[in-house]
Design a protein around this motif. Structure first.
Motif, PDB file in Angstrom:
ATOM      1  N   VAL A 199      -5.104  -0.505  -4.356  1.00 45.65           N
ATOM      2  CA  VAL A 199      -5.137   0.668  -3.479  1.00 45.65           C
ATOM      3  C   VAL A 199      -4.846   1.961  -4.238  1.00 45.65           C
ATOM      4  N   TYR A 200      -3.820   1.968  -5.079  1.00 48.07           N
ATOM      5  CA  TYR A 200      -3.456   3.181  -5.825  1.00 48.07           C
ATOM      6  C   TYR A 200      -3.666   3.007  -7.329  1.00 48.07           C
ATOM      7  N   SER A 201      -4.424   2.030  -7.716  1.00 57.20           N
ATOM      8  CA  SER A 201      -4.650   1.778  -9.136  1.00 57.20           C
ATOM      9  C   SER A 201      -5.269   3.004  -9.816  1.00 57.20           C
ATOM     10  N   GLY A 202      -4.664   3.421 -10.923  1.00 54.50           N
ATOM     11  CA  GLY A 202      -5.183   4.552 -11.672  1.00 54.50           C
ATOM     12  C   GLY A 202      -4.742   5.910 -11.165  1.00 54.50           C
ATOM     13  N   CYS A 203      -3.856   5.937 -10.159  1.00 54.07           N
ATOM     14  CA  CYS A 203      -3.326   7.214  -9.656  1.00 54.07           C
ATOM     15  C   CYS A 203      -2.174   7.645 -10.560  1.00 54.07           C
ATOM     16  N   LYS A 204      -2.501   8.166 -11.709  1.00 56.47           N
ATOM     17  CA  LYS A 204      -1.519   8.431 -12.761  1.00 56.47           C
ATOM     18  C   LYS A 204      -0.488   9.486 -12.391  1.00 56.47           C
ATOM     19  N   ALA A 205      -0.846  10.391 -11.469  1.00 52.86           N
ATOM     20  CA  ALA A 205       0.075  11.456 -11.085  1.00 52.86           C
ATOM     21  C   ALA A 205       1.011  11.051  -9.945  1.00 52.86           C
ATOM     22  N   LEU A 206       0.772   9.885  -9.365  1.00 53.41           N
ATOM     23  CA  LEU A 206       1.562   9.443  -8.208  1.00 53.41           C
ATOM     24  C   LEU A 206       2.867   8.820  -8.686  1.00 53.41           C
ATOM     25  N   THR A 207       4.001   9.368  -8.237  1.00 52.65           N
ATOM     26  CA  THR A 207       5.314   8.893  -8.690  1.00 52.65           C
ATOM     27  C   THR A 207       6.101   8.162  -7.614  1.00 52.65           C
ATOM     28  N   SER A 208       5.617   8.180  -6.361  1.00 51.10           N
ATOM     29  CA  SER A 208       6.331   7.469  -5.296  1.00 51.10           C
ATOM     30  C   SER A 208       5.420   7.343  -4.081  1.00 51.10           C
ATOM     31  N   ILE A 209       5.830   6.472  -3.155  1.00 52.80           N
ATOM     32  CA  ILE A 209       5.184   6.377  -1.851  1.00 52.80           C
ATOM     33  C   ILE A 209       6.278   6.462  -0.793  1.00 52.80           C
ATOM     34  N   PRO A 210       5.920   6.735   0.469  1.00 51.85           N
ATOM     35  CA  PRO A 210       6.949   6.806   1.515  1.00 51.85           C
ATOM     36  C   PRO A 210       7.621   5.452   1.728  1.00 51.85           C
ATOM     37  N   ASP A 211       8.739   5.471   2.427  1.00 53.10           N
ATOM     38  CA  ASP A 211       9.434   4.248   2.814  1.00 53.10           C
ATOM     39  C   ASP A 211       8.685   3.628   3.988  1.00 53.10           C
ATOM     40  N   PHE A 270      -2.849  -7.354  -5.121  1.00 60.18           N
ATOM     41  CA  PHE A 270      -2.807  -7.355  -6.589  1.00 60.18           C
ATOM     42  C   PHE A 270      -3.312  -6.020  -7.124  1.00 60.18           C
ATOM     43  N   GLY A 271      -2.678  -5.562  -8.192  1.00 58.30           N
ATOM     44  CA  GLY A 271      -3.067  -4.311  -8.835  1.00 58.30           C
ATOM     45  C   GLY A 271      -2.823  -3.072  -8.002  1.00 58.30           C
ATOM     46  N   ALA A 272      -2.031  -3.184  -6.937  1.00 59.48           N
ATOM     47  CA  ALA A 272      -1.892  -2.078  -5.975  1.00 59.48           C
ATOM     48  C   ALA A 272      -1.385  -0.793  -6.614  1.00 59.48           C
ATOM     49  N   PHE A 273      -0.479  -0.896  -7.591  1.00 53.06           N
ATOM     50  CA  PHE A 273       0.113   0.297  -8.216  1.00 53.06           C
ATOM     51  C   PHE A 273      -0.122   0.323  -9.724  1.00 53.06           C
ATOM     52  N   LYS A 274      -1.126  -0.358 -10.165  1.00 49.96           N
ATOM     53  CA  LYS A 274      -1.446  -0.435 -11.587  1.00 49.96           C
ATOM     54  C   LYS A 274      -1.733   0.955 -12.162  1.00 49.96           C
ATOM     55  N   ASN A 275      -1.117   1.245 -13.305  1.00 43.96           N
ATOM     56  CA  ASN A 275      -1.339   2.513 -14.014  1.00 43.96           C
ATOM     57  C   ASN A 275      -1.010   3.744 -13.165  1.00 43.96           C
ATOM     58  N   THR A 276       0.050   3.648 -12.364  1.00 41.94           N
ATOM     59  CA  THR A 276       0.553   4.818 -11.647  1.00 41.94           C
ATOM     60  C   THR A 276       1.694   5.448 -12.444  1.00 41.94           C
ATOM     61  N   GLY A 277       2.233   6.554 -11.922  1.00 39.56           N
ATOM     62  CA  GLY A 277       3.291   7.280 -12.634  1.00 39.56           C
ATOM     63  C   GLY A 277       4.684   7.017 -12.107  1.00 39.56           C
ATOM     64  N   PHE A 278       4.889   5.919 -11.391  1.00 44.17           N
ATOM     65  CA  PHE A 278       6.195   5.620 -10.816  1.00 44.17           C
ATOM     66  C   PHE A 278       7.278   5.547 -11.893  1.00 44.17           C
ATOM     67  N   LYS A 279       8.454   6.116 -11.592  1.00 38.46           N
ATOM     68  CA  LYS A 279       9.617   5.984 -12.472  1.00 38.46           C
ATOM     69  C   LYS A 279      10.590   4.938 -11.955  1.00 38.46           C
ATOM     70  N   SER A 280      10.599   4.735 -10.647  1.00 39.40           N
ATOM     71  CA  SER A 280      11.436   3.699 -10.045  1.00 39.40           C
ATOM     72  C   SER A 280      10.723   3.181  -8.804  1.00 39.40           C
ATOM     73  N   PHE A 281      11.114   1.986  -8.388  1.00 35.17           N
ATOM     74  CA  PHE A 281      10.485   1.406  -7.201  1.00 35.17           C
ATOM     75  C   PHE A 281      11.461   0.434  -6.569  1.00 35.17           C
ATOM     76  N   VAL A 282      11.605   0.552  -5.237  1.00 35.39           N
ATOM     77  CA  VAL A 282      12.418  -0.390  -4.464  1.00 35.39           C
ATOM     78  C   VAL A 282      11.458  -1.241  -3.645  1.00 35.39           C
ATOM     79  N   MET A 283      11.468  -2.528  -3.913  1.00 35.29           N
ATOM     80  CA  MET A 283      10.562  -3.448  -3.228  1.00 35.29           C
ATOM     81  C   MET A 283      10.924  -3.510  -1.743  1.00 35.29           C
ATOM     82  N   PRO A 284       9.957  -3.307  -0.836  1.00 38.11           N
ATOM     83  CA  PRO A 284      10.259  -3.383   0.600  1.00 38.11           C
ATOM     84  C   PRO A 284      10.931  -4.699   0.963  1.00 38.11           C
ATOM     85  N   GLU A 285      11.901  -4.635   1.850  1.00 35.90           N
ATOM     86  CA  GLU A 285      12.746  -5.793   2.127  1.00 35.90           C
ATOM     87  C   GLU A 285      12.002  -6.952   2.772  1.00 35.90           C
ATOM     88  N   ASN A 286      10.812  -6.709   3.340  1.00 39.70           N
ATOM     89  CA  ASN A 286      10.047  -7.788   3.963  1.00 39.70           C
ATOM     90  C   ASN A 286       9.019  -8.416   3.026  1.00 39.70           C
TER      91      ASN A 286
END
Length: 364
Positions: A143-155, A164-180
């Protein structure tokens, strides 16, 4: 709020600031009134039984689109007072829209389908519009593969599936896996070179193949509080900054080359009382030479000469599996075995407590 009626009988509600273009028939489907265009965005009225009807976002109409897009949460059909919600973002809807910088997705969206924003290299910000709790359940593949400028998504408190590959090659610095969420899928964060920290959900059961491959800023992987049973092939390969790995008591299998290229490893802790299956290529030679392996007293299988565990030159058998520590406003350090130390030694691994926060650190 303004109301505009389309020639074939559908009415769209759009807030005044979002109004930028004429509303009308979709030129790509001129004979099908279930397709329409509003503000350069293509929509599809998905007809189920009337009370379950919803609206799907198809994509951009033409090549002249704004860098900021806000999608309304409701499309009103004549005779239906509440209107129909925008429930899905279609497959490939905004793929390769390289000028797209910011997107407001309505809280009503439950599915973002495969490759919806793939290749949107300038996309920096995703927001939730409508002022309600987001209903998102699923993020599809790439979904967001290759979005290099994207550093986060909403909660997204209801999100339970990431493709698979949902956030591949994004600019995230941290990520909290949704609890579900129970699975970090294949290639999910592959190539995220800015990713420094990742918090797994307590119910995480699997880390997929190449899930974090090439995450060169990731320093610490802690699965200790999860229910994970499997780490896939090359899951953390090429994580060159990784120094600490913590494996839960539930772990059964580490895939081929799971930690290959993790040359900086200095501590591997396993809470499994039966050594997880791990071939000799799971860790790099540098880890076998320099890292310390810690596992529970009475555990079996760690001395098997055909496994990765046998290759570690340094190992510690720990008699303490759960350590209770006092809270403190200043940092307090404990050894992996649970002993408090007054002067932490440089280069060693400790449990650090600051207030109610507990983590594992290397003293440098």
């Amino acid at each position: 709020m303004y109301r505009f009626t389309i020639t074939f009988g559908i009415t769209v509600l759009i807030s005044a600031p979002a109004l930028r273009a004429e509303i009308g028939i979709d030129p790509q489907a001129p004979d099908d009134p279930s397709y329409f265009v509003s503000d350069n965005i293509r929509y599809h009225h998905i007809r189920y039984q009337q009370e379950n009807d919803s609206i799907e976002v198809i994509g951009i109409s033409g090549t002249d689109y704004d860098s900021i897009i806000n999608i309304p949460p409701l499309i009103q059909i004549p005779g239906v007072e509440a209107g129909y919600p925008v429930s899905q973002i279609d497959m490939n809807a905004f793929k390769d829209c390289v000028r797209l910088r910011e997107v407001g997705l309505p809280y009503t969206v439950s599915h973002i389908n495969d490759s919806a924003f793939e290749g949107c290299t300038a996309l920096e910000k995703i927001t939730v519009t409508g002022g309600e709790t987001p209903q998102l359940l699923m993020i599809g593949n790439n979904v967001y593969s290759g979005c290099k400028a994207l550093t986060s998504i909403p909660d997204y408190p209801r999100l339970f599936h990431i493709g698979f590959g949902a956030f591949k090659n994004t600019g995230f610095k941290s990520f909290v896996m949704p609890e579900n969420c129970t699975i970090v899928p294949d290639n999910a964060f592959e190539g995220c070179t800015s990713l420094e920290s990742f918090k797994f959900s307590d119910i995480c059961r699997q880390v997929g193949n190449s899930a974090f491959s090439g995450c060169t800023s990731l320093t610490d992987i802690n699965l200790g509080d999860t229910k994970a049973t499997y780490i896939g092939s090359s899951a953390f390969s090429g994580c060159t900054a990784m120094t600490i790995v913590t494996i839960p008591s539930t772990m059964l299998t580490l895939g081929t080359s799971a930690f290959s290229g993790c040359e900086a490893l200095i501590n591997v802790t396993s809470y499994a009382v039966t050594a997880p299956h791990a071939g000799t290529d799971v860790f790099p030679q540098a880890a076998y030479d320099n890292a310390t392996l810690s596992y529970p007293e009475g555990a079996t299988g760690y001395d098997n000469q055909y496994t990765a565990w046998h290759l570690f030159d340094h190992s510690i058998v720990s008699s303490i599996r759960d350590v209770t520590v006092e809270t403190a406003s200043e940092p307090v350090y404990y050894t992996i075995e649970g002993l408090r130390v007054s002067r932490p030694r440089e280069g060693s691994v400790y449990v650090r407590v600051i207030g109610s926060h507990v983590d594992k650190v290397i003293v440098r």
